[in-house]
Design a protein around this motif. Structure first.
Motif, PDB file in Angstrom:
ATOM      1  N   VAL A  87      -1.678  -1.436  -0.325  1.00 30.83           N
ATOM      2  CA  VAL A  87      -0.871  -0.769  -1.191  1.00 30.83           C
ATOM      3  C   VAL A  87       0.046  -1.653  -1.489  1.00 30.83           C
ATOM      4  N   LEU A  88       0.361  -1.973  -2.984  1.00 35.16           N
ATOM      5  CA  LEU A  88       1.464  -2.775  -3.583  1.00 35.16           C
ATOM      6  C   LEU A  88       2.271  -1.708  -4.315  1.00 35.16           C
ATOM      7  N   LEU A  89       3.413  -1.404  -3.854  1.00 33.94           N
ATOM      8  CA  LEU A  89       4.362  -0.681  -4.460  1.00 33.94           C
ATOM      9  C   LEU A  89       5.149  -1.236  -5.504  1.00 33.94           C
ATOM     10  N   LEU A  90       5.298  -1.065  -6.708  1.00 32.99           N
ATOM     11  CA  LEU A  90       5.997  -1.390  -7.975  1.00 32.99           C
ATOM     12  C   LEU A  90       7.130  -0.648  -8.003  1.00 32.99           C
ATOM     13  N   GLY A  91       8.430  -1.101  -7.796  1.00 33.39           N
ATOM     14  CA  GLY A  91       9.365   0.157  -7.692  1.00 33.39           C
ATOM     15  C   GLY A  91      10.759  -0.906  -7.715  1.00 33.39           C
ATOM     16  N   MET A  92      11.813  -0.151  -8.004  1.00 35.52           N
ATOM     17  CA  MET A  92      13.218  -0.743  -7.766  1.00 35.52           C
ATOM     18  C   MET A  92      13.865   0.212  -6.920  1.00 35.52           C
ATOM     19  N   GLY A  93      14.889  -0.179  -6.289  1.00 40.16           N
ATOM     20  CA  GLY A  93      16.078   0.534  -5.723  1.00 40.16           C
ATOM     21  C   GLY A  93      15.641   1.635  -4.930  1.00 40.16           C
ATOM     22  N   PRO A  99      10.492   2.932   1.317  1.00 38.07           N
ATOM     23  CA  PRO A  99       9.286   2.295   1.545  1.00 38.07           C
ATOM     24  C   PRO A  99       9.442   1.183   2.393  1.00 38.07           C
ATOM     25  N   GLU A 100      10.106   0.216   1.724  1.00 38.48           N
ATOM     26  CA  GLU A 100      10.258  -1.220   2.380  1.00 38.48           C
ATOM     27  C   GLU A 100      10.703  -0.824   3.974  1.00 38.48           C
ATOM     28  N   VAL A 101      11.415  -0.235   4.221  1.00 37.90           N
ATOM     29  CA  VAL A 101      11.898   0.145   5.780  1.00 37.90           C
ATOM     30  C   VAL A 101      10.532   0.909   6.342  1.00 37.90           C
ATOM     31  N   LEU A 115       1.177  -2.297   3.276  1.00 37.78           N
ATOM     32  CA  LEU A 115       1.866  -1.943   2.341  1.00 37.78           C
ATOM     33  C   LEU A 115       3.001  -2.909   2.100  1.00 37.78           C
ATOM     34  N   GLU A 116       3.153  -3.427   0.674  1.00 35.50           N
ATOM     35  CA  GLU A 116       3.933  -4.265   0.095  1.00 35.50           C
ATOM     36  C   GLU A 116       4.860  -3.906  -0.787  1.00 35.50           C
ATOM     37  N   VAL A 117       5.983  -4.302  -0.876  1.00 36.21           N
ATOM     38  CA  VAL A 117       6.924  -3.727  -2.052  1.00 36.21           C
ATOM     39  C   VAL A 117       7.092  -4.930  -2.937  1.00 36.21           C
ATOM     40  N   LEU A 118       7.188  -4.802  -4.357  1.00 37.15           N
ATOM     41  CA  LEU A 118       7.385  -5.611  -5.306  1.00 37.15           C
ATOM     42  C   LEU A 118       8.477  -5.214  -6.088  1.00 37.15           C
ATOM     43  N   ASP A 119       9.886  -5.781  -5.747  1.00 28.08           N
ATOM     44  CA  ASP A 119      11.008  -5.198  -6.557  1.00 28.08           C
ATOM     45  C   ASP A 119      11.666  -6.482  -7.411  1.00 28.08           C
ATOM     46  N   VAL A 217       4.866   9.416   0.212  1.00 22.19           N
ATOM     47  CA  VAL A 217       3.747   8.766  -0.335  1.00 22.19           C
ATOM     48  C   VAL A 217       3.228   7.527   0.483  1.00 22.19           C
ATOM     49  N   PRO A 218       4.099   6.561   0.381  1.00 19.82           N
ATOM     50  CA  PRO A 218       3.906   5.483   1.218  1.00 19.82           C
ATOM     51  C   PRO A 218       3.836   5.678   2.566  1.00 19.82           C
ATOM     52  N   ALA A 219       4.648   6.494   3.092  1.00 18.17           N
ATOM     53  CA  ALA A 219       4.285   6.780   4.538  1.00 18.17           C
ATOM     54  C   ALA A 219       2.800   7.399   4.815  1.00 18.17           C
ATOM     55  N   ALA A 220       2.528   7.968   4.032  1.00 19.44           N
ATOM     56  CA  ALA A 220       1.117   8.529   4.543  1.00 19.44           C
ATOM     57  C   ALA A 220       0.080   7.613   4.136  1.00 19.44           C
ATOM     58  N   LEU A 221       0.267   6.746   3.024  1.00 21.97           N
ATOM     59  CA  LEU A 221      -0.902   5.681   2.942  1.00 21.97           C
ATOM     60  C   LEU A 221      -0.996   4.413   4.236  1.00 21.97           C
ATOM     61  N   LEU A 222       0.342   4.450   4.751  1.00 17.43           N
ATOM     62  CA  LEU A 222       0.476   3.611   5.957  1.00 17.43           C
ATOM     63  C   LEU A 222      -0.445   4.431   7.232  1.00 17.43           C
ATOM     64  N   GLY A 223      -0.379   5.639   7.044  1.00 21.18           N
ATOM     65  CA  GLY A 223      -1.085   6.489   8.230  1.00 21.18           C
ATOM     66  C   GLY A 223      -0.150   6.822   9.177  1.00 21.18           C
TER      67      GLY A 223
END
Length: 583
Positions: A87-93, A99-101, A115-119, A217-223
Motif C-alpha cells: 500500500v502506497l499512501l499519498l498524503g501530507m501532514g 500512518p507512518e507511525v 505500507l509506505e508513505v510518500l509525503d 484505513v492504513p491500520a486495517a490494510l496492515l492487518g
C-alpha cells in the motif's frame, strides 16, 4: 491484560509553575469543559469559537472506531484477496504522519501488504517509491482532508499516468481516497472511478485524525488488531475524562507542557527509543501546529541525537517515550544527569506497541489542555496559508515563463550557492574584506544566536540513510558547540507539520534552508510544472514567508550531488564551530 502505560513527571525547576497551571486547570474545570466542547476554554472571540466548535470530533474517535471495525476489516480483506503486496499512501501532514507511525512501529500481520508513505515532491523520492516495488501489485491511498493538497494531487496524477502507460487494467480501482465530503478529492475520486471514498467526519482536524479513517484505513490494510486499538483508545478516553489530576495523565502532561513554555522552557525535547522514533514525527506536528501561533508556542525538538547533559540549554523541557521491552541506557543516563540539574522531565513507558492508540489520544488531549494554559486556539493554523500563497504565485510565474525565479546567488563555493535577503546579507558580510567564504557566512549566521533561540535546518532533498546520517552529525556538532537546540525537517513535508510554528510561533528561530538540483526531474501530468520545479517553488515560497517576518534565513543550494554538497556544508560548519571555540 498487560501492565498499563507508566507515566511519571519530574517538574524540577518549573515545579511552582507546573503546580499553579494544574491548579488553575482544575479551578476552570478544564477537562469537563473540554468534553462538553466548551470553546470558551480557549477563546471568547466568535471567529475562534466557530473554528473550535467544528474541530472537536476527535474526542469521540474511540467510540467511532469501535463502530467501524467490521467495515474496515472487510475492506482490508478485499484488498488483500486481490493480491496487492504494498500500500502506497499519498498524503501530507495529518494525512500521513499517523500512518507512518503505524507502518514503522507496528509489524503487518502475516499475508498483509506493507505500507509506505510518500509525503514529498522530491523527484528522487517519487522515483524511489515507483521503482522499489511492482506498481501492478501496489494499492494507493490518496489522503487529503481538504482535497486540495497540491503534493497529493500531483502524486496521484503521476502514478495514475504510470499505471495507464503500463496498460494496467481498470487503474481507478487501484486507488481509494480518504477525504471530507464534497471536497475536490471526493469529486475527483468519483469522476475518475476510484474504488472507494472514505468520508471522514468533518469535525476532525488533520493533526487530530489518527484514530479516524486517515489513520485507521492504513491500520486495517496492515492487518493490525483494530479491536485492540479501539479498546486501548477507549481506556485512554475514559482516563482523560477524569477531573482528578491524580487519575488523568493527559491533564498533567498538558499542564506540564504549557507551564514549561510559559516558564521559558519552550523547547520540548522528545527522546525516544529507536523503534518509537516515528511517534516523535507525529507529536511534532500535533504540538507545533496546535500551539505555534500569536508569537508563542511549544517548539518540539524531535530526533536530535542524545548527548551529555552539559550540552542542553536551559530553555528545554524533556519527554522520553520508550517501550518496556526496549530500555535505553543512553536515555537512562541522560535522565539521571538532567534530573540532577533540575531539568523538567516526563517519562512515558509503553508496555506494548498497541498502546500507540492510547498515546495518540492522550497527546491530543494534552495538547488541547496545553493550548488552554497558553491561551491560544489549538485547532487553527493561521500562518500556513502564506507559504502556500507564495508558492502559488511562483508557480504562476513558472507556468508563464518556464523558469523558476530564484534570483542571483550572493556567493558560491565548491558547488554550493548562497542566497539571502539584502537585509540579512548586509548583516552577514559587514566589515568583510573580499569574497566571503561559506565558513564565514555560516559562522556569522550562527553568531546571531541569542539566549532562547533555536536553529532549524530545512532540507528540500530526498530523505535517505545518507542524508539522515549527515543531518544527525550536523545537529550534534552544532548543539554541542554552541548550546542551541537544532531542529531538522525535510521539505515540503515539514510545511505540513512544524511550518506553522516557524512563522507564527516565537521569534527565536534561525533558519538554514538547503535545496538541491535534481539529477532527474519528473513530470506532473496535465501541467507545465515538474516535481522538481514544484519542490523548489515551495522552498522559495516558504523562504519568502520567513523573510517577510524578519526571520534570519539563508538558503544553500547544492548544484551537484547531494552527498558532495552536504559534505561541503558540513566541513564549513565544522570550521566555523572551531573558530567559535577559539574566540
Amino acid at each position: 491484560m498487560s501492565a498499563p502505560t507508566s507515566i511519571s513527571e519530574f517538574p524540577g525547576g518549573i515545579e511552582a509553575a507546573y503546580r499553579a497551571a494544574l491548579e488553575s486547570l482544575v479551578r476552570q474545570e478544564a477537562i469537563a469543559r473540554l468534553f462538553r466542547r466548551d470553546a470558551s476554554l480557549w477563546k471568547r472571540e466568535p471567529e475562534h469559537q466557530k473554528t473550535i466548535a467544528n474541530r472537536l470530533g476527535w474526542l469521540d474517535s474511540p467510540r467511532w472506531l469501535q463502530e467501524r471495525i467490521g467495515e474496515l476489516t472487510a475492506f482490508a480483506t478485499e484488498i488483500r484477496s486481490e493480491g496487492f503486496t504494498r500500500v502506497l499512501l499519498l498524503g501530507m501532514g495529518g494525512s500521513s504522519l499517523a500512518p507512518e507511525v503505524l507502518a514503522e512501529v507496528m509489524a503487518p500481520s502475516p499475508g498483509a501488504p506493507t505500507l509506505e508513505v510518500l509525503d514529498s515532491t522530491d523527484p528522487g523520492s517519487i522515483r524511489t517509491a515507483e521503482t522499489t516495488h511492482r506498481l501492478d501489485r501496489t494499492f494507493f491511498l490518496v489522503s487529503s482532508k481538504s482535497g486540495r493538497t497540491i503534493e497529493t494531487l500531483s502524486q496521484y496524477r503521476y502514478f495514475r499516468a504510470r499505471l495507464e502507460e503500463a496498460g494496467v487494467p481498470d487503474p481507478g480501482r487501484r486507488f481509494t481516497a480518504i477525504t471530507d465530503q464534497s471536497s475536490a478529492l471526493d469529486r475527483l475520486a468519483r469522476d475518475e472511478g476510484m474504488r472507494r471514498v472514505f468520508l471522514n467526519p468533518p469535525d476532525i482536524g488533520g493533526r487530530y485524525s489518527a484514530l479516524s479513517y486517515f489513520g485507521m484505513v492504513p491500520a486495517a490494510l496492515l492487518g493490525l488488531d483494530l479491536k485492540a486499538f479501539a479498546e486501548s483508545a477507549t481506556r485512554a478516553a475514559e482516563a482523560c475524562a477524569a477531573p482528578d489530576p491524580a487519575r488523568n495523565d493527559a491533564l498533567r502532561l498538558g499542564a506540564f507542557l504549557g507551564a514549561a513554555a510559559r516558564a521559558g522552557r519552550d523547547k520540548l525535547t522528545l527522546l525516544t527509543s529507536p523503534s518509537l522514533r516515528p511517534l516523535g514525527y507525529w507529536i511534532e506536528q500535533l504540538v507545533a501546529e496546535s500551539t505555534g501561533k500569536e508569537g508563542i508556542g511549544i517548539i518540539p525538538v524531535e530526533g536530535e541525537p542524545p548527548g551529555f547533559a552539559r550540552y542542553y540549554s536551559e530553555d528545554r523541557c524533556f519527554v522520553s517515550l520508550t517501550l518496556a521491552s526496549e530500555p535505553s541506557a543512553d536515555l537512562a543516563r541522560l535522565d539521571a544527569e538532567l534530573k540532577q540539574a533540575g531539568a523538567p522531565w516526563v517519562e512515558i513507558v509503553l508496555p506494548r506497541r498497541v498502546e500507540l492508540a492510547a498515546e495518540f489520544y492522550r497527546w491530543e488531549v494534552a495538547t488541547a489542555v496545553a493550548g488552554a494554559v497558553l491561551g491560544i486556539d489549538p485547532f487553527d493554523e493561521p500562518n500556513v496559508q502564506e507559504s502556500k500563497d507564495n508558492t502559488a504565485a511562483i508557480l504562476a510565474q513558472i507556468e508563464k515563463t518556464g523558469v523558476v525565479p530564484e534570483g542571483e546567488p550572493r556567493a558560491r563555493e565548491d558547488g554550493v550557492l548562497v542566497y539571502a535577503s539584502q537585509r540579512l546579507w548586509e548583516k552577514l558580510t559587514s566589515y568583510t574584506p573580499g569574497h566571503p567564504s561559506l565558513e564565514m557566512l555560516i559562522g556569522r549566521l550562527l553568531a546571531l544566536k541569542r539566549t532562547g533561540d533555536y536553529l532549524a535546518i530545512l532540507a528540500y532533498v530526498e530523505r535517505t540513510a545518507g542524508t539522515e546520517s549527515a543531518f544527525a552529525h550536523l545537529r550534534r556538532e552544532i548543539r554541542d558547540a554552541i548550546r542551541i537546540p537544532v531542529l531538522q525537517g525535510y521539505g515540503p513535508r515539514f510545511l505540513h507539520s512544524i511550518g506553522q510554528l516557524y512563522k507564527g510561533g516565537p521569534s527565536t528561530g534561525i533558519f538554514l534552508q538547503i535545496t538541491s538540483s535534481d539529477a532527474e526531474d519528473l513530470p506532473i501530468q496535465g501541467s507545465r510544472i515538474t516535481f522538481g520545479k514544484l519542490k523548489l517553488a515551495q522552498a522559495l515560497g516558504d523562504l519568502q514567508a520567513l523573510d517577510s517576518r524578519g526571520k534570519p534565513a539563508v538558503r544553500l543550494h547544492i548544484a551537484g550531488s547531494v552527498a558532495d554538497g552536504l559534505a561541503t556544508i558540513t566541513q564549513a560548519v565544522e570550521r566555523a564551530l572551531t573558530a567559535f571555540a577559539q574566540t
